[in-house]
Design an enzyme around this catalytic site. Structure first.
Site, PDB file in Angstrom:
ATOM      1  N   THR A 128     -44.311   1.313  -2.785  1.00 22.77           N
ATOM      2  CA  THR A 128     -45.432   1.082  -2.006  1.00 22.77           C
ATOM      3  C   THR A 128     -46.666   2.349  -1.937  1.00 22.77           C
ATOM      4  O   THR A 128     -47.658   2.241  -1.308  1.00 22.77           O
ATOM      5  CB  THR A 128     -45.212   0.615  -0.137  1.00 22.77           C
ATOM      6  OG1 THR A 128     -43.933   2.005  -0.306  1.00 22.77           O
ATOM      7  CG2 THR A 128     -44.245  -0.756  -0.478  1.00 22.77           C
TER       8      THR A 128
ATOM      9  N   LYS B  20     -43.021  -7.859  -4.614  1.00 19.65           N
ATOM     10  CA  LYS B  20     -42.503  -7.166  -5.850  1.00 19.65           C
ATOM     11  C   LYS B  20     -41.209  -8.288  -5.511  1.00 19.65           C
ATOM     12  O   LYS B  20     -40.995  -8.217  -7.124  1.00 19.65           O
ATOM     13  CB  LYS B  20     -42.404  -6.058  -5.176  1.00 19.65           C
ATOM     14  CG  LYS B  20     -43.681  -5.514  -4.839  1.00 19.65           C
ATOM     15  CD  LYS B  20     -44.395  -4.099  -4.447  1.00 19.65           C
ATOM     16  CE  LYS B  20     -44.125  -3.587  -3.561  1.00 19.65           C
ATOM     17  NZ  LYS B  20     -44.556  -4.084  -2.105  1.00 19.65           N
ATOM     18  N   THR B  21     -40.541  -8.099  -4.742  1.00 24.11           N
ATOM     19  CA  THR B  21     -38.696  -8.407  -5.238  1.00 24.11           C
ATOM     20  C   THR B  21     -38.776 -10.092  -5.195  1.00 24.11           C
ATOM     21  O   THR B  21     -38.401 -10.334  -6.247  1.00 24.11           O
ATOM     22  CB  THR B  21     -38.232  -8.388  -4.233  1.00 24.11           C
ATOM     23  OG1 THR B  21     -38.130  -6.935  -3.175  1.00 24.11           O
ATOM     24  CG2 THR B  21     -36.308  -8.974  -4.508  1.00 24.11           C
TER      25      THR B  21
ATOM     26  N   ARG C  44     -44.278 -12.946   3.729  1.00 28.73           N
ATOM     27  CA  ARG C  44     -43.088 -12.868   4.659  1.00 28.73           C
ATOM     28  C   ARG C  44     -43.637 -12.814   6.008  1.00 28.73           C
ATOM     29  O   ARG C  44     -42.553 -13.549   6.645  1.00 28.73           O
ATOM     30  CB  ARG C  44     -42.732 -11.704   4.563  1.00 28.73           C
ATOM     31  CG  ARG C  44     -41.213 -11.632   4.859  1.00 28.73           C
ATOM     32  CD  ARG C  44     -40.530 -10.227   4.404  1.00 28.73           C
ATOM     33  NE  ARG C  44     -39.699 -10.418   3.323  1.00 28.73           N
ATOM     34  CZ  ARG C  44     -39.987  -9.223   2.443  1.00 28.73           C
ATOM     35  NH1 ARG C  44     -40.093  -8.121   3.214  1.00 28.73           N
ATOM     36  NH2 ARG C  44     -40.025  -9.297   0.862  1.00 28.73           N
TER      37      ARG C  44
ATOM     38  N   ASP D 112     -36.752  -0.918  -6.440  1.00 30.76           N
ATOM     39  CA  ASP D 112     -37.241  -0.597  -5.282  1.00 30.76           C
ATOM     40  C   ASP D 112     -37.548   1.172  -4.794  1.00 30.76           C
ATOM     41  O   ASP D 112     -37.010   1.565  -5.487  1.00 30.76           O
ATOM     42  CB  ASP D 112     -36.895  -2.146  -4.201  1.00 30.76           C
ATOM     43  CG  ASP D 112     -37.739  -2.323  -2.850  1.00 30.76           C
ATOM     44  OD1 ASP D 112     -39.021  -2.241  -3.510  1.00 30.76           O
ATOM     45  OD2 ASP D 112     -37.695  -3.178  -2.129  1.00 30.76           O
TER      46      ASP D 112
END
Ligand code: ADE
Length: 379
Positions: free
Chosen positions: A199, A105-106, A258, A150
């Site tokens: 989320t 998302k980032t 990640r 966020d």
């Protein structure tokens, strides 16, 4: 941080220290958030970024949409949205990105800024504590800038209230003074774009949700995409890696780039110390076994959650709070950190009466599943 020369921070609309604390780097949120990120960060398969790997994470992140692998539908829609805004020389619509942590998302927010040649300000729901914090941020934006928020579901009500007109009318409604001399003034803002990430889509208030013109859900990456991501990252790191080793790492990365990048880095270290530096399938296998990440990417805590449901509660249904108490963990942590991937694998079911472990979970742990009738009776 409050400035002594200013009124209380929630009334301070000066764009300086009183509000600086709301502009944060990723993962430096409030104490509750920190607990969850801390727990997530301690795990090799954690989807959250660890402090020490920020630089690595940054170097491996794609900067343009064309470099971004996977999430094809989101990418396609986003491409159209950005191109249309560019052609009209307008700020792009407000965008909401939701889905499990660690899926990009980032990264996407940064790509949106890059593609639009715009500056990006990064903040988070919990770190914007007062309306004044948000006011200071938005009054410092320029036309076309991206404001990335966020954990946007964690904005408090008072802050949300001033975000609505800021997003909808590009206006800030400020109250100055107190009591009978209080006055409301409306400040025009430049046209900017909020990119919100969460989320927990269901926890967003309806009015906030409605203010996002484009809403995209990110899903766990499929194995093909994960393989391409691992191969790309290995290439950027200059690591020599066999195709079968790419597969090994991709398979155990929980559909999360990640995690893949972190495993790749550890496997590369292992190859360097215990072998000749080349990441062969054998080397990858040994390194991953040493980290106790199994062939589906589950670690000890995932297995503990499943074993608790199966061994202590007959496979469920069992309430989230009861599971949490049994393994000395916060219910929120289980819900945010452990459950999403277990649900995705089909190892857990959420029923109105609680969580149940599925037949697949029993099989994965090598435990004999109960007879179907027995399971039905329990349900
Ligand atoms: N690194 C992290 N996420 C990625 C993605 N979606 N595509 C390419 N590289 C990545």
């Amino acid at each position: 941080m409050a400035n002594e020369a200013c009124p209380p921070a929630h009334l301070c609309y000066n764009s300086h220290k009183c509000s600086d604390s709301a502009i944060v780097e990723e993962s430096s949120f409030d104490s509750n958030y920190r607990t969850i990120t801390q727990i997530m960060s301690d795990r090799i398969v954690s989807p959250s970024v660890k402090q020490e790997e920020l630089a690595l994470d940054l170097s491996l992140r794609p900067k343009k949409l064309a470099e971004y692998i996977g999430q094809d539908k989101v990418k396609e829609n986003l491409k159209i949205l950005l191109e249309a805004a560019q052609a009209r020389h307008e700020a792009v619509d407000h965008i909401l990105l939701y889905g499990p942590p660690g899926l990009g998302k980032t990264t996407l927010a940064n790509i949106i800024a890059n593609e639009m040649n715009a500056a990006i300000k990064i903040t988070s729901g919990p770190s914007i504590e007062r309306p004044g914090d948000l006011a200071a941020i938005v009054t410092n934006l320029r036309a076309g800038d991206i404001l990335f928020i966020d954990e946007v579901h964690r904005l408090n009500r008072a802050v949300e209230e001033i975000l609505y007109p800021a997003m909808e009318d590009f206006a800030l409604d400020l109250i100055t003074g107190k009591g009978p001399s209080a006055r409301s003034i409306r400040l025009k803002l430049p046209r900017f774009t909020v990119v919100g990430a969460t989320t927990r889509f269901a926890m967003l208030s309806a009015p906030l949700r409605d203010r996002f013109g484009a809403v995209y859900r990110l899903d766990y990456y499929d194995l093909d995409a994960m393989q391409t991501i691992v191969a790309r990252s290995a290439h950027i790191l200059g690591a020599e890696i066999e195709a079968q080793a790419v597969m090994e790492i991709a398979q155990r990365s929980r559909g999360t780039p990640r995690v893949a990048n972190r495993l790749l880095k550890r496997v590369r270290d292992y190859a360097q110390v215990r072998a000749d530096g080349t990441i062969t399938a054998e080397v990858a296998h040994q390194a991953l076994a040493l980290m106790e990440v199994d062939d589906l990417g589950l670690d000890e805590i995932d297995r503990k959650v499943l074993r608790t449901i199966i061994e202590k509660f007959g496979g469920g249904p069992v309430g989230l709070d009861t599971i949490a108490a049994s393994i000395s963990e916060e219910a929120d942590t289980i819900m945010d950190v452990y459950e999403p991937y277990l649900l995705q694998l089909g190892f857990l079911d959420r029923t109105p009466r609680g969580r149940t472990a599925t037949r697949h979970a029993y099989e994965h742990l090598g435990i004999q599943p109960p007879e179907r009738n027995e399971q039905k009776r329990l349900l």
